[in-house]
Scaffold this active site. Structure first.
Site, PDB file in Angstrom:
ATOM      1  CD  GLU A 183       1.918  17.722   2.313  1.00 27.35           C
ATOM      2  OE1 GLU A 183       2.570  16.809   1.769  1.00 27.35           O
ATOM      3  OE2 GLU A 183       1.489  17.660   3.478  1.00 27.35           O
ATOM      4  CB  SER A 321      -4.522  14.768   5.875  1.00 28.06           C
ATOM      5  OG  SER A 321      -4.328  13.569   5.162  1.00 28.06           O
TER       6      SER A 321
END
EC number: 1.17.7.4
Length: 417
Positions: A183, A321
């Site tokens: 990302e 994450s």
């Protein structure tokens, strides 16, 4: 089939009503949990014998993850006779990615993506994961004329809009995130702007930010700065003496909310200290880009930690994450185990879990779980963890404490009735 002009991205809409109904049946069969649904009805609390399970109010799949999975399943149905390629992992959960692999969707590892995409044809279908993909990869896909099924999360695309706007105004994007994360790499590529002349700096820790803020206030050693922030952490040609004059803060959407807020505060204050209160707003911008689901899961865990618990289990992929940040929150308060699946619970003397500090799996013993005394076990999961894995974890904990799975299911159904 003739290839379209290279300036046209061949995106396809596969969310037909009939197709999504068929997809829903398949997705439910893979990931649904009646036990978890029952626990939601009881406020997330279940006591069976000497064991109490406390489930976080918010956990598991978010809307963006559900949408990405639905689109990937739908793509397999719609393009049953074509090769389907996935850029890396659809989300960071090994069970979900295993299911897609079993369906014949070919995952391309990050290191091989550019080379593999360069060999594809207009007959091939490329699935973009929920994290999005770098602009250079999207450009190659466009040049090859491939069909694209884009599952990028809307929250991620909102960040892209923000960093693009920074670039248009000649602001450098300071991105709070992990520079190697898919990302963040995708966001950094958008921070270059449509003309490719923008700049970015990726910071991960508060120590990184403290260093950057000192440089904003006082200047410093340019070579030392570039030795510390290099490679994927900075844009090509980044010069801290030039590109820290006007800055805008953004973030990887799954970071720890409190850390991102502290980074925003520190950078803003550094610009104020350098430029003064009146001029600082012209040289600093900020936009809250933490995803709502990430906030909800973190806030829900904070709420749960206010209640008595003996042990916390966090279920999810080790490279997730948002799941890792739940572990960080939990381990400050009580014994916390970051497990991938129920299979990690070999016994209470052999719990295989991921250590965030050592960045490796290790095996531990839990005296609390092994005790015959009453115990409260908290369970939560990141936005990429399916409910079936949470159910398996609950049943395994109870089984190791001498409670049969069928008894747990019966008690949960009775409590929810």
């Amino acid at each position: 089939m003739n290839a379209p002009p290279p300036d046209q991205q061949r995106r396809v809409n596969i969310r037909t009503e009939d197709g999504l109904q068929r997809v829903e049946v398949e997705v439910i069969s893979h990931y649904r949990s009646e036990l978890v649904e029952s626990l939601r009805k009881t406020g997330g609390l279940l006591t069976v014998g000497n064991t109490t399970i406390r489930l976080a109010k918010e956990f598991g799949f978010c809307y963006g993850v559900e949408r990405a999975i639905d689109l990937a399943y739908a793509a397999r149905q719609v393009f049953a006779d074509r090769k389907l390629y996935l850029l890396g992992e659809i989300i960071h959960n090994p069970e979900v990615n295993r299911q897609l692999d079993a369906m014949g969707i070919i995952s391309i590892p990050m290191a091989e993506q550019e080379r593999t995409i360069s060999t594809l044809s207009p007959q091939d279908v490329v699935i973009v994961p929920a994290f999005g993909a770098e602009t250079r990869l999207m450009n190659i896909i466009k040049e090859r004329g491939c069909l694209v099924v884009d599952t990028t999360c809307g929250d991620v695309m909102n960040v892209w809009k923000r960093v693009r706007s920074y670039a248009k105004q000649a602001f450098t994007s300071i991105i709070h995130g992990k520079s190697s994360h898919e990302e963040t790499r995708a966001t950094a590529s958008r921070a270059l702007g449509d003309q490719g002349n923008g700049h970015y700096l990726v910071v991960l820790t508060l120590d990184d930010v403290d260093y950057v803020c000192r440089y904003i206030r006082e200047g410093g050693n340019r070579e030392e700065f570039l030795a510390r922030f290099n490679g994927e952490s900075v844009s090509d040609g980044f010069d801290p003496d030039l590109h820290l004059q006007r800055v805008g803060v953004a973030n990887q959407t799954t970071m720890l909310k409190s850390e991102t807020e502290e980074i925003q505060r520190q950078v803003r204050q550094a610009v104020i200290d350098r430029d003064g209160e009146e001029l600082a707003p012209k040289n600093f911008q900020v936009f809250d880009t933490i995803c709502g689901a990430t906030q909800e899961r973190q806030d829900s865990l904070f709420d749960m930690l206010e209640k008595p618990m003996d042990v916390l289990m966090v279920v999810g992929g080790y490279n997730s994450s948002n799941t890792a940040h739940l572990v960080e929150i939990g381990e400050k308060e009580l014994p916390t185990f970051f497990i991938r699946t129920a299979e990690c619970l070999k016994s209470f003397t052999e719990i295989i879990h991921f250590d965030l500090h050592q960045k490796a799996e290790k095996t531990s013993y839990s005296e609390k779980l092994a005790s015959p005394d009453p115990i409260i076990v908290g369970i939560t999961a990141g936005a990429s963890c399916p409910n079936n894995l949470i159910e398996e974890t609950i049943l395994r904990i109870c089984e190791l404490r001498g409670i049969a799975p069928e008894h747990v299911l019966q008690e949960a159904a009775k409590a929810a009735a």
